[in-house]
Motif scaffolding. Structure first.
Motif: not given
Length: 76
Positions: A15, A57-58, A60-65, A68
């Motif tokens: 991310a 940001w998207g 990171a929210k999808a789990g790639y942060g 995550g």
């Protein structure tokens, strides 16, 4: 270097890398367009800068942060 469990990852995540690459491209293009006096494209590159932040940001929210579930840190 910290090996603590509280280590935030320092941006070494898909991310973060994706967001930074998109935003770096936007700033580079904006500089070139400014130099050649193309105001519409300067504003378009400013929009791309915002898109880069939203993509990061998207992701990171999808789990790639950094914290995550889809992120696997590399072992050094």
């Amino acid at each position: 270097m910290s090996n603590s469990i509280d280590d935030p990852g320092h941006g070494h995540s898909p991310a973060a890398w994706t967001a930074v690459v998109i935003m770096l491209l936007a700033v580079t293009l904006g500089t070139v367009f400014y130099w050649f006096d193309m105001p519409a494209l300067v504003w378009a590159s400013a929009g791309l800068l915002v898109v880069g932040a939203l993509v990061g940001w998207g992701m990171a929210k999808a789990g790639y942060g950094a914290k995550g579930p889809k992120y696997a840190p590399k072992q050094h």
